[in-house]
Design an enzyme around this catalytic site. Structure first.
Site, PDB file in Angstrom:
ATOM      1  N   ASN A  30       0.854  -1.195   0.000  1.00  0.00           N
ATOM      2  CA  ASN A  30       0.000   0.000   0.000  1.00  0.00           C
ATOM      3  C   ASN A  30       0.894   1.251   0.000  1.00  0.00           C
ATOM      4  O   ASN A  30       1.719   1.423   0.898  1.00  0.00           O
ATOM      5  CB  ASN A  30      -0.897  -0.048   1.250  1.00  0.00           C
ATOM      6  CG  ASN A  30      -1.843   1.137   1.325  1.00  0.00           C
ATOM      7  OD1 ASN A  30      -1.439   2.266   1.084  1.00  0.00           O
ATOM      8  ND2 ASN A  30      -3.086   0.877   1.684  1.00  0.00           N
TER       9      ASN A  30
ATOM     10  N   HIS B 268       0.935   6.258   1.847  1.00  0.00           N
ATOM     11  CA  HIS B 268       1.655   7.227   2.680  1.00  0.00           C
ATOM     12  C   HIS B 268       2.885   7.834   2.003  1.00  0.00           C
ATOM     13  O   HIS B 268       3.454   8.793   2.526  1.00  0.00           O
ATOM     14  CB  HIS B 268       1.921   6.637   4.062  1.00  0.00           C
ATOM     15  CG  HIS B 268       0.610   6.372   4.749  1.00  0.00           C
ATOM     16  ND1 HIS B 268      -0.273   7.388   5.030  1.00  0.00           N
ATOM     17  CD2 HIS B 268      -0.010   5.213   5.089  1.00  0.00           C
ATOM     18  CE1 HIS B 268      -1.369   6.876   5.564  1.00  0.00           C
ATOM     19  NE2 HIS B 268      -1.245   5.560   5.600  1.00  0.00           N
TER      20      HIS B 268
ATOM     21  N   HIS C 194      -5.611   3.657  -1.693  1.00  0.00           N
ATOM     22  CA  HIS C 194      -6.937   4.048  -1.193  1.00  0.00           C
ATOM     23  C   HIS C 194      -7.236   5.460  -1.666  1.00  0.00           C
ATOM     24  O   HIS C 194      -6.612   6.419  -1.218  1.00  0.00           O
ATOM     25  CB  HIS C 194      -6.918   3.972   0.340  1.00  0.00           C
ATOM     26  CG  HIS C 194      -8.240   4.235   0.990  1.00  0.00           C
ATOM     27  ND1 HIS C 194      -8.423   4.151   2.345  1.00  0.00           N
ATOM     28  CD2 HIS C 194      -9.456   4.577   0.484  1.00  0.00           C
ATOM     29  CE1 HIS C 194      -9.684   4.438   2.640  1.00  0.00           C
ATOM     30  NE2 HIS C 194     -10.325   4.708   1.535  1.00  0.00           N
TER      31      HIS C 194
ATOM     32  N   ARG D  58      -9.336   8.224  -1.119  1.00  0.00           N
ATOM     33  CA  ARG D  58     -10.320   8.677  -0.123  1.00  0.00           C
ATOM     34  C   ARG D  58     -11.178   9.797  -0.683  1.00  0.00           C
ATOM     35  O   ARG D  58     -10.738  10.556  -1.549  1.00  0.00           O
ATOM     36  CB  ARG D  58      -9.604   9.182   1.131  1.00  0.00           C
ATOM     37  CG  ARG D  58      -9.220   8.068   2.076  1.00  0.00           C
ATOM     38  CD  ARG D  58      -8.623   8.629   3.347  1.00  0.00           C
ATOM     39  NE  ARG D  58      -8.484   7.607   4.352  1.00  0.00           N
ATOM     40  CZ  ARG D  58      -9.398   7.341   5.286  1.00  0.00           C
ATOM     41  NH1 ARG D  58     -10.502   8.043   5.371  1.00  0.00           N
ATOM     42  NH2 ARG D  58      -9.198   6.381   6.148  1.00  0.00           N
TER      43      ARG D  58
ATOM     44  N   ARG E 103      -6.941  12.865   0.748  1.00  0.00           N
ATOM     45  CA  ARG E 103      -5.868  13.327   1.655  1.00  0.00           C
ATOM     46  C   ARG E 103      -4.510  12.755   1.274  1.00  0.00           C
ATOM     47  O   ARG E 103      -3.488  13.319   1.611  1.00  0.00           O
ATOM     48  CB  ARG E 103      -6.204  12.971   3.107  1.00  0.00           C
ATOM     49  CG  ARG E 103      -6.146  11.510   3.413  1.00  0.00           C
ATOM     50  CD  ARG E 103      -6.362  11.241   4.885  1.00  0.00           C
ATOM     51  NE  ARG E 103      -7.721  11.539   5.306  1.00  0.00           N
ATOM     52  CZ  ARG E 103      -8.272  11.021   6.401  1.00  0.00           C
ATOM     53  NH1 ARG E 103      -7.571  10.219   7.177  1.00  0.00           N
ATOM     54  NH2 ARG E 103      -9.508  11.293   6.721  1.00  0.00           N
TER      55      ARG E 103
ATOM     56  N   GLU F 152      -8.648   0.539  -2.962  1.00  0.00           N
ATOM     57  CA  GLU F 152      -9.483   0.604  -1.759  1.00  0.00           C
ATOM     58  C   GLU F 152     -10.446   1.760  -1.930  1.00  0.00           C
ATOM     59  O   GLU F 152     -10.023   2.873  -2.291  1.00  0.00           O
ATOM     60  CB  GLU F 152      -8.623   0.827  -0.520  1.00  0.00           C
ATOM     61  CG  GLU F 152      -7.798  -0.373  -0.153  1.00  0.00           C
ATOM     62  CD  GLU F 152      -6.964  -0.100   1.099  1.00  0.00           C
ATOM     63  OE1 GLU F 152      -7.174   0.930   1.759  1.00  0.00           O
ATOM     64  OE2 GLU F 152      -6.102  -0.915   1.382  1.00  0.00           O
TER      65      GLU F 152
ATOM     66  N   THR G 227      -8.416   3.935   8.539  1.00  0.00           N
ATOM     67  CA  THR G 227      -9.617   3.097   8.534  1.00  0.00           C
ATOM     68  C   THR G 227      -9.708   2.356   9.868  1.00  0.00           C
ATOM     69  O   THR G 227      -8.977   1.403  10.108  1.00  0.00           O
ATOM     70  CB  THR G 227      -9.561   2.117   7.341  1.00  0.00           C
ATOM     71  OG1 THR G 227      -9.196   2.863   6.184  1.00  0.00           O
ATOM     72  CG2 THR G 227     -10.897   1.455   7.117  1.00  0.00           C
TER      73      THR G 227
ATOM     74  N   GLU H  17     -11.226  -9.163   3.346  1.00  0.00           N
ATOM     75  CA  GLU H  17      -9.956  -8.802   3.964  1.00  0.00           C
ATOM     76  C   GLU H  17     -10.235  -8.580   5.446  1.00  0.00           C
ATOM     77  O   GLU H  17     -11.086  -7.759   5.814  1.00  0.00           O
ATOM     78  CB  GLU H  17      -9.367  -7.534   3.326  1.00  0.00           C
ATOM     79  CG  GLU H  17      -8.037  -7.163   3.987  1.00  0.00           C
ATOM     80  CD  GLU H  17      -7.190  -6.177   3.179  1.00  0.00           C
ATOM     81  OE1 GLU H  17      -7.286  -6.178   1.938  1.00  0.00           O
ATOM     82  OE2 GLU H  17      -6.424  -5.430   3.811  1.00  0.00           O
TER      83      GLU H  17
ATOM     84  N   HIS I 281      -3.775  -4.177   7.894  1.00  0.00           N
ATOM     85  CA  HIS I 281      -3.908  -2.955   8.677  1.00  0.00           C
ATOM     86  C   HIS I 281      -3.015  -3.007   9.919  1.00  0.00           C
ATOM     87  O   HIS I 281      -3.211  -3.833  10.800  1.00  0.00           O
ATOM     88  CB  HIS I 281      -5.341  -2.636   9.115  1.00  0.00           C
ATOM     89  CG  HIS I 281      -5.476  -1.167   9.461  1.00  0.00           C
ATOM     90  ND1 HIS I 281      -5.890  -0.234   8.544  1.00  0.00           N
ATOM     91  CD2 HIS I 281      -5.196  -0.497  10.586  1.00  0.00           C
ATOM     92  CE1 HIS I 281      -5.877   0.960   9.110  1.00  0.00           C
ATOM     93  NE2 HIS I 281      -5.453   0.833  10.350  1.00  0.00           N
TER      94      HIS I 281
HETATM   95  N1  PXP Z   1      -5.900  -3.045   4.097  1.00  0.00           N
HETATM   96  C1  PXP Z   1      -6.866  -2.095   4.112  1.00  0.00           C
HETATM   97  C2  PXP Z   1      -8.230  -2.483   3.654  1.00  0.00           C
HETATM   98  C3  PXP Z   1      -6.592  -0.780   4.516  1.00  0.00           C
HETATM   99  O1  PXP Z   1      -7.567   0.153   4.534  1.00  0.00           O
HETATM  100  C4  PXP Z   1      -5.269  -0.450   4.877  1.00  0.00           C
HETATM  101  C5  PXP Z   1      -4.950   0.958   5.276  1.00  0.00           C
HETATM  102  O2  PXP Z   1      -5.172   1.818   4.231  1.00  0.00           O
HETATM  103  C6  PXP Z   1      -4.295  -1.452   4.821  1.00  0.00           C
HETATM  104  C7  PXP Z   1      -4.644  -2.751   4.447  1.00  0.00           C
HETATM  105  C8  PXP Z   1      -2.860  -1.177   5.130  1.00  0.00           C
HETATM  106  O3  PXP Z   1      -2.732  -0.755   6.447  1.00  0.00           O
HETATM  107  P1  PXP Z   1      -1.321  -0.174   6.937  1.00  0.00           P
HETATM  108  O4  PXP Z   1      -1.062   1.038   6.125  1.00  0.00           O
HETATM  109  O5  PXP Z   1      -1.573   0.111   8.376  1.00  0.00           O
HETATM  110  O6  PXP Z   1      -0.307  -1.245   6.700  1.00  0.00           O
END
Ligand code: PXP
Length: 246
Positions: A10, A13, A46, A48, A52, A73, A104, A154, A193
């Site tokens: 992901n 960030h 994601h 949003r 953001r 996402e 989330t 998930e 997550h």
């Molecule tokens: N899976 C989903 C569905 C999420 O919403 C997120 C966060 O955006 C993640 C995985 C990844 O989480 P993290 O960034 O905390 O590793």
């Protein structure tokens, strides 16, 4: 039993850091390319409602330029559904979204939202998008996901990652039971997550989980060791844990 465990990286960030200054660096698409070269199996982003981190342009570029499957996402809104139908990513993970949350915070309530989610899952599936629902590790949520036609769930690993001691063991047991239930009712099971080097092993060892989606920790760790190295280490920990569990 699934011997291969995929890693979806992901990159949200990377965009968070870029947006802190409003320019073009660091580029999340460059991060996605690097993740591909480092052995990621997919890229997760994601989009949003408040944009953001990931932007519409990022999704355009990720769709056009990245050699890996894209997992989009998205909240269960008409706007996001239209965007997903336009891009037809490999997968779409439906997540709950609250404007005021930092991340989330919990899973989708697939039980309460069944009427709203059923047509959306149908539309995306008809367009060839593999739909997953981001839910708490709770059999009722998995049954609801199955009933409304999602092929994938998930599991939200946030409570497990946040917990310590006995409570973490209890949260892990919930994930294990949910992953077993998902397999029993014919759902592909993913998880994610908050996962870190310290928390990934026990989740990777759950034999019916096919994919982990990890972002924040990998991007943070990349500041110290580089993205390639952080992905390599995460992959190694995932593989070690899965092999030891076989
Ligand atoms: N899976 C989903 C569905 C999420 O919403 C997120 C966060 O955006 C993640 C995985 C990844 O989480 P993290 O960034 O905390 O590793």
């Amino acid at each position: 039993m699934t011997t291969t465990l995929r890693l979806g990286v992901n990159i949200d960030h990377v965009a968070t850091i870029r947006n802190a200054r409003g320019g073009t660096d660091p580029d999340p698409v460059r991060a996605a390319r690097l993740a591909a070269a480092a052995g990621a199996d997919g890229i997760t982003a994601h989009l949003r409602e408040d944009r953001r981190h990931i932007s519409d342009r990022d999704i355009d570029r990720l769709s056009a330029e990245i050699p890996l499957p894209l997992n989009l996402e998205m909240a269960a809104t008409a706007e996001m559904t239209a965007i997903a139908l336009r891009h037809r990513p490999h997968a779409a993970c439906i997540v709950p979204e609250r404007r005021e949350e930092r991340t989330t915070e919990g899973g989708l309530d697939a039980v309460a939202q069944r009427a709203h989610l059923t047509p959306l899952v149908g539309q995306l599936s008809d367009a060839g998008v593999r739909v997953s629902l981001f839910v708490e590790p709770d059999a009722r949520q998995l049954d609801a996901a199955k009933a409304l036609g999602a092929p994938v769930v998930e599991l939200h690993t946030g409570a497990y990652c946040d917990a310590v001691g006995e409570r973490r063991a209890r949260e892990l047991a919930r994930l294990v039971a949910a992953a077993r239930h998902a397999a029993a009712i014919g759902l592909e099971c993913h998880a994610g997550h908050g996962l870190t080097y310290d928390t990934v092993g026990p989740v990777a060892a759950i034999p019916t989980i096919a994919e982990l989606n990890i972002g924040h920790f990998l991007v943070g760790e990349a500041i110290f060791v580089g993205l390639e190295a952080s992905i390599h280490r995460m992959r190694a920990l995932m593989s070690e844990a899965r092999l030891a569990a076989l």
